[in-house]
Design a protein around this motif. Structure first.
Motif, PDB file in Angstrom:
ATOM      1  N   THR A   1       1.788   4.503   8.944  1.00 19.21           N
ATOM      2  CA  THR A   1       2.783   3.649   8.456  1.00 19.21           C
ATOM      3  C   THR A   1       2.167   4.066   7.462  1.00 19.21           C
ATOM      4  O   THR A   1       3.177   3.121   6.275  1.00 19.21           O
ATOM      5  N   ARG A   2       0.409   2.774   7.108  1.00 19.20           N
ATOM      6  CA  ARG A   2       0.637   2.267   6.189  1.00 19.20           C
ATOM      7  C   ARG A   2      -0.904   3.066   5.331  1.00 19.20           C
ATOM      8  O   ARG A   2      -1.907   2.670   5.600  1.00 19.20           O
TER       9      ARG A   2
ATOM     10  N   GLN B   1      -7.495   8.471  -5.951  1.00 16.49           N
ATOM     11  CA  GLN B   1      -8.278   8.332  -5.158  1.00 16.49           C
ATOM     12  C   GLN B   1      -8.888   8.607  -3.467  1.00 16.49           C
ATOM     13  O   GLN B   1      -8.507   9.549  -2.849  1.00 16.49           O
ATOM     14  N   MET B   2      -9.342   7.476  -3.161  1.00 15.81           N
ATOM     15  CA  MET B   2     -10.342   6.674  -1.960  1.00 15.81           C
ATOM     16  C   MET B   2      -8.020   6.141  -1.241  1.00 15.81           C
ATOM     17  O   MET B   2      -7.613   5.454  -2.020  1.00 15.81           O
ATOM     18  N   LEU B   3      -8.307   7.131  -0.208  1.00 17.36           N
ATOM     19  CA  LEU B   3      -8.099   6.715   0.972  1.00 17.36           C
ATOM     20  C   LEU B   3      -8.204   6.177   2.328  1.00 17.36           C
ATOM     21  O   LEU B   3      -8.915   6.755   2.085  1.00 17.36           O
ATOM     22  N   GLN B   4      -7.259   5.683   2.244  1.00 17.12           N
ATOM     23  CA  GLN B   4      -7.489   5.183   4.030  1.00 17.12           C
ATOM     24  C   GLN B   4      -5.900   4.992   4.459  1.00 17.12           C
ATOM     25  O   GLN B   4      -4.999   4.125   4.315  1.00 17.12           O
TER      26      GLN B   4
ATOM     27  N   GLU C   1       6.754   7.270   1.113  1.00 13.90           N
ATOM     28  CA  GLU C   1       6.728   5.789  -0.214  1.00 13.90           C
ATOM     29  C   GLU C   1       5.926   4.771  -0.693  1.00 13.90           C
ATOM     30  O   GLU C   1       5.766   3.935   0.151  1.00 13.90           O
ATOM     31  N   LEU C   2       6.562   4.804  -1.894  1.00 16.62           N
ATOM     32  CA  LEU C   2       5.295   3.931  -3.074  1.00 16.62           C
ATOM     33  C   LEU C   2       6.869   2.626  -1.849  1.00 16.62           C
ATOM     34  O   LEU C   2       7.253   1.588  -2.627  1.00 16.62           O
TER      35      LEU C   2
ATOM     36  N   TYR D   1      -7.089  -0.290  -9.526  1.00 17.55           N
ATOM     37  CA  TYR D   1      -5.691  -0.921  -8.368  1.00 17.55           C
ATOM     38  C   TYR D   1      -6.107  -0.731  -7.367  1.00 17.55           C
ATOM     39  O   TYR D   1      -7.449   0.217  -6.244  1.00 17.55           O
ATOM     40  N   LEU D   2      -5.445  -1.556  -5.628  1.00 14.37           N
ATOM     41  CA  LEU D   2      -5.775  -0.777  -5.210  1.00 14.37           C
ATOM     42  C   LEU D   2      -3.855  -0.962  -4.891  1.00 14.37           C
ATOM     43  O   LEU D   2      -2.566  -2.150  -5.202  1.00 14.37           O
ATOM     44  N   VAL D   3      -3.066   0.111  -3.771  1.00 14.88           N
ATOM     45  CA  VAL D   3      -1.453   0.303  -3.871  1.00 14.88           C
ATOM     46  C   VAL D   3      -1.434   0.373  -2.434  1.00 14.88           C
ATOM     47  O   VAL D   3      -2.353   1.097  -1.737  1.00 14.88           O
ATOM     48  N   LYS D   4       0.340   0.874  -1.817  1.00 16.44           N
ATOM     49  CA  LYS D   4       0.040   1.104  -0.566  1.00 16.44           C
ATOM     50  C   LYS D   4       1.070   1.867  -0.129  1.00 16.44           C
ATOM     51  O   LYS D   4       2.444   1.550  -1.773  1.00 16.44           O
TER      52      LYS D   4
END
Length: 453
Positions: free
Chosen positions: A378-379, A369-372, A418-419, A404-407
């Motif tokens: 690059t991240r 959902q939310m993106l930053q 790529e996760l 969750y918060l993923v990168k």
């Protein structure tokens, strides 16, 4: 005070060369969970790979009330301000969607912010009759502007609230809202003397969850509104029609000389390119440039729309990113030719289409959902909560499992994503119980904080 608070950039190009972020701010909420008597809070996340506390919540600043539903937030000043040499990017302004309350967090101690000031809903009601605060942008004159999605009784159309640097209410930005049915996001481009605003619905409508009957009855928006930035008045509206239901997030290029931007129509699942006509007039155009068709999941007969809920543009204006909340993918497009986006990356992070994604031992629930995005592009950081009642309707497991918060690591040369399996923040294991994580900010500015003049 950390020097990071004074890190302003003279141009988007300079911003791309900034040092990597070491800390993130994330708003977290308990509305609509089994822990809903807990207050919402601002979480500080360690994102420094060399740190022993990498990928963990290092501190939390709770608010004093329950049930605010903290949502979007932003800074008191940014690169648009000619006063940036005397002002610090120090205060975060966060609004409670359900309460109408606005919190000011002082981040002088970056890892341990404190609540500096609270604007109570009663103040907003008596002075401007506005509620449901959403997008926060700092302005070139030093003031702060917040899109308000309703009045104090949760009716449309809302308006735009102005605060000064002491966070006192100045009044409405707009002269009037005639011709505007609903409010949501906004972005301004001063060199074109233009602001663009979008539409969601009246808070009393979306607070209850999503119902297709409300769309059929005209209770959701499908228009873009173009405002004269200096005169603070509406000069043009574009009805996007059936292709443009729920035009939510809007982003212009970071280059202040550019007249190009993008809007994501959530329910229709289309991306529109907005630009100024080259015919010698000041007319603005909107063209559909990306369409994500509905998909029928296995063992089902009902098509599921993608529901594009967040979009952003890399600081160098090369890539557009957006999240398909119900389908479950994040996409990356090369927008070097603004009218001809080219898909360069796609990553699945949950969703309703049965595509399982894991980070280590963690199976991702909900949808991205939310993106930053980091300043160097690059991240990309991703959370999965949209709005409590909508979460509970489409992804009820979030109420029990938390967010969750993923990168995501992004290739800025050829494109691609790529996760990052070394990074995962589980908001299901917070001290107060599972909670929802929504918008993300960096202390030194990010790809949606700054506008150049």
């Amino acid at each position: 005070m950390s020097s990071c608070h004074h890190r302003f950039f003279s141009s988007p190009q300079e911003a791309t060369k900034a040092e990597p972020e070491k800390l993130l701010y994330v708003v977290c909420l308990y509305v609509g969970t089994k822990n809903e008597q807990q207050p919402d809070y601002l979480a500080m996340i360690d994102v420094d790979p060399s740190s022993p506390t990498y990928s963990t919540v290092v501190s939390r600043t709770p608010v004093p009330y329950v049930g605010d539903e903290l949502h979007h937030f932003g800074w008191n000043t940014c690169c648009s301000s000619p006063q940036k040499d005397t002002l610090a990017r120090r205060y975060l302004i966060a609004g409670g969607q359900r309460s109408g309350r606005i919190y000011i967090f002082d981040t002088a101690d970056e890892k341990h912010p404190k609540i500096h000031h609270i604007i109570e809903p009663e103040q907003l009601k008596s002075k401007v009759n506005l509620g449901a605060p959403h997008t926060v942008h700092c302005l070139p004159n030093g003031n702060i502007m917040i899109s308000m999605l309703g009045d104090s009784e949760t009716n449309n159309p809302g308006g735009f609230l102005l605060l000064d640097q002491q966070f006192q209410i100045l009044g409405h930005w707009e002269k009037d809202m005639k011709g505007v049915d609903f409010n949501y996001d906004f972005w301004y481009q001063p060199r074109y003397n233009i602001m663009v605003s979008t539409e969601w619905a009246a808070p009393k409508t979306y607070f209850q969850g999503f119902h297709m009957e409300d769309v059929k009855n005209g209770k959701y928006g499908k228009k873009l509104h173009f405002w004269d930035w200096k005169e603070q008045k509406l000069v043009q509206s574009i009805d996007l029609g059936e292709d443009g239901w729920l035009p939510l997030e809007v982003r212009f290029h970071h280059n202040p000389d550019s007249c190009h931007g993008y809007v994501g129509a959530a329910l229709s699942s289309n991306i529109f390119h907005i630009f100024q006509s080259s015919n010698g007039t000041n007319e603005w155009k909107a063209e559909k440039v990306i369409s994500v068709p509905p998909v029928v999941p296995e063992n089902d007969s009902t098509p599921v729309p993608a529901v594009i809920t967040d979009i952003l543009i890399s600081m160098d204006d090369r890539f557009l990113y957006f999240s398909d909340w119900l389908h479950g993918d994040v996409r990356q497009y090369d927008i070097s030719e603004p009218s001809k986006p080219r898909l360069t990356g796609q990553l699945w992070l949950g969703g309703l289409l049965g595509k399982t994604c894991k980070v280590g031992d963690h199976t991702l629930g909900g949808g991205p959902q939310m993106l930053q995005l980091s300043l160097d592009g690059t991240r990309l950081y991703v959370t999965n909560s949209l709005f409590s009642s909508w979460d509970n309707q489409f992804y009820p497991e979030i109420a029990d499992r938390g967010s969750y918060l993923v990168k995501v690591n992004c290739n800025t040369e050829q494109g691609g994503m790529e996760l990052d399996h070394s990074f995962f923040v589980d908001f299901g294991k917070e001290p107060g119980g599972p909670c929802r994580a929504h918008e993300v900010r960096y202390p030194g500015g990010d790809c949606t904080s700054d506008i150049w003049i």
